[in-house]
Write a protein that holds these residues in place. Structure first.
Motif, short mmCIF file in Angstrom:
data_model
loop_
_atom_site.label_atom_id
_atom_site.label_comp_id
_atom_site.label_asym_id
_atom_site.label_seq_id
_atom_site.Cartn_x
_atom_site.Cartn_y
_atom_site.Cartn_z
N ASP A 61 2.83 -4.18 14.17
CA ASP A 61 2.93 -3.44 12.92
C ASP A 61 1.97 -2.25 13.09
OD1 ASP A 61 2.49 -2.42 10.37
OD2 ASP A 61 2.70 -4.37 9.42
N MET A 62 2.51 -1.03 13.07
CA MET A 62 1.67 0.13 13.39
C MET A 62 0.55 0.33 12.35
SD MET A 62 2.88 3.70 14.98
CE MET A 62 3.45 4.46 13.51
N MET A 112 0.82 -1.20 0.00
CA MET A 112 0.00 0.00 0.00
C MET A 112 0.86 1.26 0.00
SD MET A 112 -1.39 -0.45 3.91
CE MET A 112 -2.34 1.04 4.11
N LYS A 113 0.23 2.36 -0.38
CA LYS A 113 0.94 3.65 -0.41
C LYS A 113 0.49 4.50 0.78
CE LYS A 113 1.60 4.53 -5.33
NZ LYS A 113 1.15 5.44 -6.38
N VAL A 114 1.45 5.00 1.52
CA VAL A 114 1.14 5.75 2.75
C VAL A 114 1.72 7.17 2.65
CG1 VAL A 114 1.48 5.80 5.25
CG2 VAL A 114 1.13 3.61 4.11
N LEU A 115 0.92 8.13 3.08
CA LEU A 115 1.39 9.53 3.13
C LEU A 115 1.40 9.99 4.58
CD1 LEU A 115 2.00 12.41 2.00
CD2 LEU A 115 -0.47 12.73 1.79
N ILE A 116 2.55 10.43 5.05
CA ILE A 116 2.65 10.98 6.40
C ILE A 116 2.71 12.50 6.29
CG2 ILE A 116 4.10 11.12 8.47
CD1 ILE A 116 5.07 8.25 7.68
N VAL A 117 1.81 13.17 7.01
CA VAL A 117 1.79 14.63 6.99
C VAL A 117 2.55 15.13 8.22
CG1 VAL A 117 0.31 16.68 7.09
CG2 VAL A 117 -0.40 14.69 5.73
N GLY A 118 3.63 15.88 7.98
CA GLY A 118 4.42 16.41 9.08
C GLY A 118 5.90 16.33 8.75
N GLY A 119 6.71 16.94 9.58
CA GLY A 119 8.14 16.96 9.27
C GLY A 119 8.99 17.10 10.52
N GLY A 120 8.51 16.58 11.64
CA GLY A 120 9.29 16.67 12.88
C GLY A 120 9.83 15.31 13.29
N GLY A 121 10.40 15.27 14.49
CA GLY A 121 10.94 14.02 15.02
C GLY A 121 9.86 12.97 15.17
N ARG A 122 8.67 13.42 15.58
CA ARG A 122 7.54 12.50 15.72
C ARG A 122 7.24 11.81 14.39
NH1 ARG A 122 3.14 15.93 17.66
NH2 ARG A 122 3.86 17.16 15.92
N ALA A 166 6.93 10.16 21.11
CA ALA A 166 6.87 9.16 20.03
C ALA A 166 8.23 8.49 19.82
CB ALA A 166 6.42 9.84 18.73
N GLN A 167 9.30 9.25 20.04
CA GLN A 167 10.65 8.73 19.75
C GLN A 167 11.10 7.66 20.74
OE1 GLN A 167 9.60 11.89 19.12
NE2 GLN A 167 11.29 13.12 18.36
N VAL A 168 10.42 7.53 21.89
CA VAL A 168 10.76 6.43 22.81
C VAL A 168 9.69 5.34 22.83
CG1 VAL A 168 12.40 7.56 24.37
CG2 VAL A 168 9.93 7.86 24.76
N VAL A 169 8.46 5.72 22.51
CA VAL A 169 7.37 4.74 22.57
C VAL A 169 7.36 3.89 21.29
CG1 VAL A 169 4.84 4.54 22.55
CG2 VAL A 169 5.96 6.06 24.19
N ILE A 170 7.45 4.54 20.15
CA ILE A 170 7.34 3.80 18.88
C ILE A 170 8.46 2.76 18.70
CG2 ILE A 170 7.38 4.06 16.35
CD1 ILE A 170 5.68 6.58 16.68
N HIS A 177 9.25 11.47 11.90
CA HIS A 177 10.35 10.58 11.51
C HIS A 177 10.19 9.22 12.20
CE1 HIS A 177 14.98 10.00 10.80
NE2 HIS A 177 14.24 9.11 10.17
N ALA A 178 9.82 9.24 13.48
CA ALA A 178 9.61 7.97 14.20
C ALA A 178 8.46 7.19 13.56
CB ALA A 178 9.33 8.24 15.68
N ILE A 179 7.38 7.89 13.20
CA ILE A 179 6.24 7.23 12.54
C ILE A 179 6.69 6.65 11.19
CG2 ILE A 179 3.95 7.61 11.50
CD1 ILE A 179 3.48 9.82 13.65
N ALA A 180 7.45 7.46 10.43
CA ALA A 180 7.89 7.02 9.11
C ALA A 180 8.81 5.80 9.21
CB ALA A 180 8.60 8.16 8.39
N TRP A 181 9.71 5.85 10.18
CA TRP A 181 10.63 4.72 10.39
C TRP A 181 9.84 3.44 10.67
CZ3 TRP A 181 10.96 1.97 15.01
CH2 TRP A 181 11.93 0.95 15.01
N LYS A 182 8.85 3.57 11.55
CA LYS A 182 8.05 2.40 11.92
C LYS A 182 7.25 1.89 10.71
CE LYS A 182 6.20 -0.34 15.12
NZ LYS A 182 6.94 -1.56 15.49
N CYS A 183 6.63 2.81 9.96
CA CYS A 183 5.86 2.40 8.78
C CYS A 183 6.76 1.72 7.75
CB CYS A 183 5.20 3.62 8.11
SG CYS A 183 3.87 4.31 9.07
N SER A 184 8.00 2.20 7.65
CA SER A 184 8.90 1.65 6.63
C SER A 184 9.24 0.20 6.93
CB SER A 184 10.18 2.49 6.54
OG SER A 184 11.00 2.23 7.67
#
Ligand code: AMP
Ligand code: GLY
Length: 417
Positions: free
Chosen positions: A303-304, A1-11, A293-297, A13-20
């Motif tokens: 799988d988030m 699937m194709k996922v779009l994350i809206v945002g550009g902070g550390g939070r 998010a950077q410690v919880v995720i 990045h943690a979400i994007a890392w997990k999704c990847s």
């Protein structure tokens, strides 16, 4: 699937890392993203507030899931625009994000549904606010009703300070219309804990706990910031406290929102004070915390994408949220100037249990440079909080840039358990 994350902070990045890391994700986009997110996602230069462009992009790319990270677009109704256009979206609609967007709303909700919180009164005219202060006990807390970049809360030790706080918020309008209405509330003491919960409108499941460090300087001195570091779990957030919160805070909040016709789907962040009279809500946010998010995720086993889809579909009940039995500490590296080259990012490549989440960074011809404010979140895991803290501080040494600033006492509370 194709996922779009809206945002550009550390939070994000943690979400994007997990999704990847999800086998379900074929392609990841971020708008606007940042230099770190660019390593796992294609970044597109669209502002988080530009709903029209975001939706047009999502349609063009046939995005299967949009995840909205920050508070501003959620409170402004960007999730609604995605949903109205038939795009599956993780993040509350505007009518539910008001739980973060208006402190007057959230305090009324807590009063109406008897959710434990500080006693408070709401004022829309400075005269009555000042009059109320004359008879109030000090210290006292003043809160701008609306979003104020995490800076709209004033803790006042004396009547003079409180009066001048009312002036700052309501007359000088330091935070614009966010301060036209204010909440004046009882000052609570205790340990603070952040509990982020997945919600599907009727079911709510808390994640592992975390503790933030909001003040800029060591020893909790200096101004409030978005957060200078975090650790997870909080040793003070026991099983008994968790059970109490589930019964008296989390489920009642999600039920209250449902009863008000404001079903909450997304992340409900409960900022709690563990007082002598039990846990009380300091604030709600409608999103993941940053840097929580950077410690919880990184400690999350699920799988988030599965969990987020269950929230959208109202199937959260079926999900067993699971977290690793370890600990994580995040230390935020700050720069008050832009344009300094950041050295050492490569030291984190392929190092298990060490992460560098980008916030204020920018890719240039000279390499990745600081771009103001919180630059990076350095996170490390460990078998326990002590090991995680030692690892995180060791890893902060791997990164260098001019005028690098960090707090040296993130996780100090764990010495006091
Ligand atoms: P908030 O944005 O509402 O979380 O407030 C920011 C910070 O102010 C919190 O993390 C607390 O440290 C502090 N704070 C907020 N409300 C209170 C309160 N009623 N008593 C004591 N401290 C508070
Ligand atoms: N770290 C606190 C917040 O994200 O609001």
């Amino acid at each position: 699937m194709k996922v779009l994350i809206v945002g550009g902070g550390g939070r994000e990045h943690a979400i994007a890392w997990k999704c990847s890391r999800s086998p379900k994700v074929d392609k990841l986009f971020a708008a606007p993203g940042n230099a770190g997110i660019a390593e796992v996602a294609e970044c597109v230069d669209i502002s988080v507030m530009d709903a029209e462009k975001l939706v047009a992009f999502a349609k063009k790319e046939a995005i299967d899931l949009a995840i909205i990270g920050p508070d501003d677009p959620l409170v402004a109704g960007v999730a609604d625009c995605f949903i109205e256009n038939g795009i599956r979206t993780f993040g509350p609609e505007k009518k539910a994000a008001i739980i973060e967007g208006s402190k007057a709303f959230s305090k009324e909700l807590m009063k109406k549904y008897k959710i434990p919180s500080a006693a408070s009164e709401t004022f829309s005219d400075p005269e009555s606010a000042l009059k109320y202060l004359e008879t109030a006990n000090m210290p006292i807390v003043l809160k701008a009703d609306g979003l104020a970049l995490g800076k709209g809360v004033l803790i006042c030790n004396t009547l003079e300070e409180a009066k001048s706080g009312v002036k700052t918020l309501m007359l000088d309008r330091q935070f614009g219309k966010a301060g036209d209405t204010i909440v004046i509330e009882e000052f609570l003491t205790g340990r603070e804990v952040s509990v982020l919960c997945f919600c599907d409108g009727k079911t709510i499941k808390p994640m592992t706990s975390a503790q933030d460090h909001k003040r800029a300087k060591d020893g909790d001195q200096g101004l409030n910031t978005g957060g200078m570091g975090t650790f997870s779990p909080s040793p003070f957030y026991t099983k008994e406290i968790d059970d109490y919160c589930k019964k008296h805070i989390y489920q009642p909040t999600i039920d209250a929102m449902h009863a008000e016709g404001r079903d909450f789907k997304g992340i409900l962040f409960c900022g709690l004070m563990l007082t002598e009279d039990g846990p009380k809500v300091l604030e709600y946010n409608a999103r993941f915390g940053d840097p929580e998010a950077q410690v919880v995720i990184p400690r999350m086993k699920n799988d988030m994408i599965d969990v987020m889809e269950a929230c959208i579909d109202g199937r959260l009940e079926e999900i067993d949220l699971a977290f690793e039995e370890n600990a994580a500490v995040c230390v935020v590296l700050v720069s008050y100037e832009k344009g300094f080259v950041i050295h050492g990012l490569e030291n984190f490549r392929d190092k298990d249990g060490y992460y560098v989440f980008h916030a204020g960074t920018k890719k240039t011809e000279q390499g990745v440079v600081t771009n103001g404010g919180r630059v990076l979140g350095v996170t490390a895991k460990g078998a326990d909080l002590f090991e995680a803290r030692a690892n995180a501080y060791k890893a902060t040494e791997w990164i260098n840039f001019d005028n690098k600033y960090l707090r040296h006492d993130i996780g100090k509370a764990i010495d006091e358990q």
